[in-house]
Design a protein around this motif. Sequence first.
Motif, PDB file in Angstrom:
ATOM      1  N   THR A 273       1.132  -1.396  -0.003  1.00 56.44           N
ATOM      2  CA  THR A 273      -0.401  -0.007   0.108  1.00 56.44           C
ATOM      3  C   THR A 273       0.744   1.432  -0.303  1.00 56.44           C
ATOM      4  O   THR A 273       0.267   2.159  -1.175  1.00 56.44           O
ATOM      5  N   THR A 274       1.913   1.378   0.758  1.00 54.00           N
ATOM      6  CA  THR A 274       2.594   2.299   1.636  1.00 54.00           C
ATOM      7  C   THR A 274       3.734   2.104   0.364  1.00 54.00           C
ATOM      8  O   THR A 274       4.542   3.969  -0.085  1.00 54.00           O
ATOM      9  N   GLN A 275       4.394   1.435  -0.271  1.00 58.98           N
ATOM     10  CA  GLN A 275       5.152   1.745  -1.017  1.00 58.98           C
ATOM     11  C   GLN A 275       5.480   1.346  -2.991  1.00 58.98           C
ATOM     12  O   GLN A 275       6.454   1.966  -3.255  1.00 58.98           O
ATOM     13  N   GLU A 276       3.958   1.036  -2.696  1.00 59.88           N
ATOM     14  CA  GLU A 276       3.833   0.833  -4.502  1.00 59.88           C
ATOM     15  C   GLU A 276       2.676   1.075  -5.396  1.00 59.88           C
ATOM     16  O   GLU A 276       2.168   2.207  -5.857  1.00 59.88           O
ATOM     17  N   ILE A 277       1.727   1.090  -3.835  1.00 56.32           N
ATOM     18  CA  ILE A 277       0.605   0.967  -5.604  1.00 56.32           C
ATOM     19  C   ILE A 277       0.087   2.554  -5.033  1.00 56.32           C
ATOM     20  O   ILE A 277      -0.082   3.931  -5.434  1.00 56.32           O
ATOM     21  N   LEU A 278       0.240   3.412  -3.969  1.00 56.56           N
ATOM     22  CA  LEU A 278       0.465   5.127  -3.492  1.00 56.56           C
ATOM     23  C   LEU A 278       1.307   5.729  -4.046  1.00 56.56           C
ATOM     24  O   LEU A 278       0.484   6.937  -4.471  1.00 56.56           O
ATOM     25  N   PRO A 279       2.202   5.422  -3.817  1.00 56.31           N
ATOM     26  CA  PRO A 279       2.982   6.092  -4.460  1.00 56.31           C
ATOM     27  C   PRO A 279       3.027   5.971  -5.848  1.00 56.31           C
ATOM     28  O   PRO A 279       2.484   7.650  -6.818  1.00 56.31           O
ATOM     29  N   ALA A 280       2.388   5.297  -6.895  1.00 53.54           N
ATOM     30  CA  ALA A 280       1.667   5.196  -7.890  1.00 53.54           C
ATOM     31  C   ALA A 280       0.578   6.132  -8.213  1.00 53.54           C
ATOM     32  O   ALA A 280       0.989   6.656 -10.233  1.00 53.54           O
ATOM     33  N   ARG A 281       0.051   6.488  -7.290  1.00 56.82           N
ATOM     34  CA  ARG A 281      -0.442   7.781  -7.472  1.00 56.82           C
ATOM     35  C   ARG A 281      -0.391   8.942  -7.322  1.00 56.82           C
ATOM     36  O   ARG A 281      -0.924   9.981  -7.188  1.00 56.82           O
ATOM     37  N   GLY A 282       1.140   8.933  -7.182  1.00 58.11           N
ATOM     38  CA  GLY A 282       1.453  10.759  -6.798  1.00 58.11           C
ATOM     39  C   GLY A 282       1.515  11.111  -5.085  1.00 58.11           C
ATOM     40  O   GLY A 282       1.542  12.286  -4.407  1.00 58.11           O
ATOM     41  N   LEU A 283       1.178   9.884  -4.193  1.00 58.24           N
ATOM     42  CA  LEU A 283       1.194  10.091  -3.128  1.00 58.24           C
ATOM     43  C   LEU A 283       2.313   9.647  -1.679  1.00 58.24           C
ATOM     44  O   LEU A 283       2.520   8.312  -2.489  1.00 58.24           O
ATOM     45  N   ARG A 284       3.473  10.027  -1.475  1.00 60.27           N
ATOM     46  CA  ARG A 284       4.125   9.402  -0.885  1.00 60.27           C
ATOM     47  C   ARG A 284       3.980   9.769   0.452  1.00 60.27           C
ATOM     48  O   ARG A 284       4.270  10.548   1.096  1.00 60.27           O
ATOM     49  N   ILE A 285       3.692   9.218   1.712  1.00 61.38           N
ATOM     50  CA  ILE A 285       3.034   8.936   2.913  1.00 61.38           C
ATOM     51  C   ILE A 285       3.877   8.176   3.828  1.00 61.38           C
ATOM     52  O   ILE A 285       4.339   8.391   4.997  1.00 61.38           O
ATOM     53  N   ALA A 286       5.362   7.362   3.262  1.00 57.85           N
ATOM     54  CA  ALA A 286       5.660   6.636   4.137  1.00 57.85           C
ATOM     55  C   ALA A 286       7.449   6.309   3.250  1.00 57.85           C
ATOM     56  O   ALA A 286       7.425   6.134   2.038  1.00 57.85           O
TER      57      ALA A 286
END
Length: 357
Positions: free
Chosen positions: A344-357
């Motif tokens: 979730t935090t290292q693959e899916i969210l960064p691919a949508r422009g969201l880096r939170i961890a």
Amino acid sequence: MNIDFHYGVVYIAARVGGMTAGDALTVAHACQYVDDATTRGILRFKGGETFERFATAHKLFDYANTENDQNRLVWTPFHFLPAGEGETLEEKAICRPDSEVAREVVRRAIRQRGSETGLHRLGVTLHSYVDTWAHQGFAGIESPWNRVHLLEAQDCTRKGWMESLKLVAGHLLEHIEEDILTLALPVGHGAALHYPDQPWARWHYIDGRNNFISRHNLPDFVEAADMACRAVRGYMDGREDFETQPGLPADVKEALTDLLDTNRNADDNDRLRTVCEWVKAGRVPGLKERVPPYIAKGRGSWKCLATGLEYDDDTGDRPVWTDAFEKSDYRLFHDAVKQHRFVTTQEILPARGLRIA
């Protein structure tokens, strides 16, 4: 959502979706355990072996936790799954029901079908997935979107509001307004009290952007149960297009709607008992069986069965590492948590422009 949904309703959805009673129990237990796994850090064994655990929840009233980095690793991937929509980080972090991000998280869990952590991973995933309906409009980071003003609920008196507040805070707070509560609880839906998690609730408020938000939880919760059933069917058949699979049959959906609407005890554990009574009595079409009790902590819990430890803080003699620990639900759950959090935090969210961890 509370234990009545995460354990009781998810068990129903898993059984209706075609799982055996044993597999459905594992999925439902893992789904609820996300709210109860509050111990993080290294578990140390007597022989020197170690095992790393990530907490998937904070303890009571830790919505006020000020460690924002830690909040992001707990609330965001497990309870307030970001939709990844908008321009700013705060906008992208907002949880939206059945978002494309949420569906991708489910697809990743289905992809792990057949692995040793597969059922536990599905349970963890379903927790974050169904919570997107309950927690919509809020974020798992400190954000102005979490502000709540002029909170009101249907048939809610000032006394009732204060009673709900005491359940959250654990102590008496008098003459408090929503603005103050919002400052005290900046993460998630803490300022909205229990209303987002009550299946029957009708409520409204003004959000941090001065938008009027009106919520009726019942149809959202029924939709969440229906989509959970579809996710289970997708998992069973190895179909990542789970949203195209059949959901709850009409008679089951009707019974579940009635159950969620009429089961209004303020204590979620009492609500779970009612859910289990309905299943045992055959009031959910196609199901008539005993749902085993859920044990979160202490003797009989997953942790105790795996390690012999009966306390949250690993108090007691260090356990002996054995092959039984490797096969335990406790170990499989925590490894599933690691997989879910990483994806979730290292693959899916960064691919949508969201880096939170």
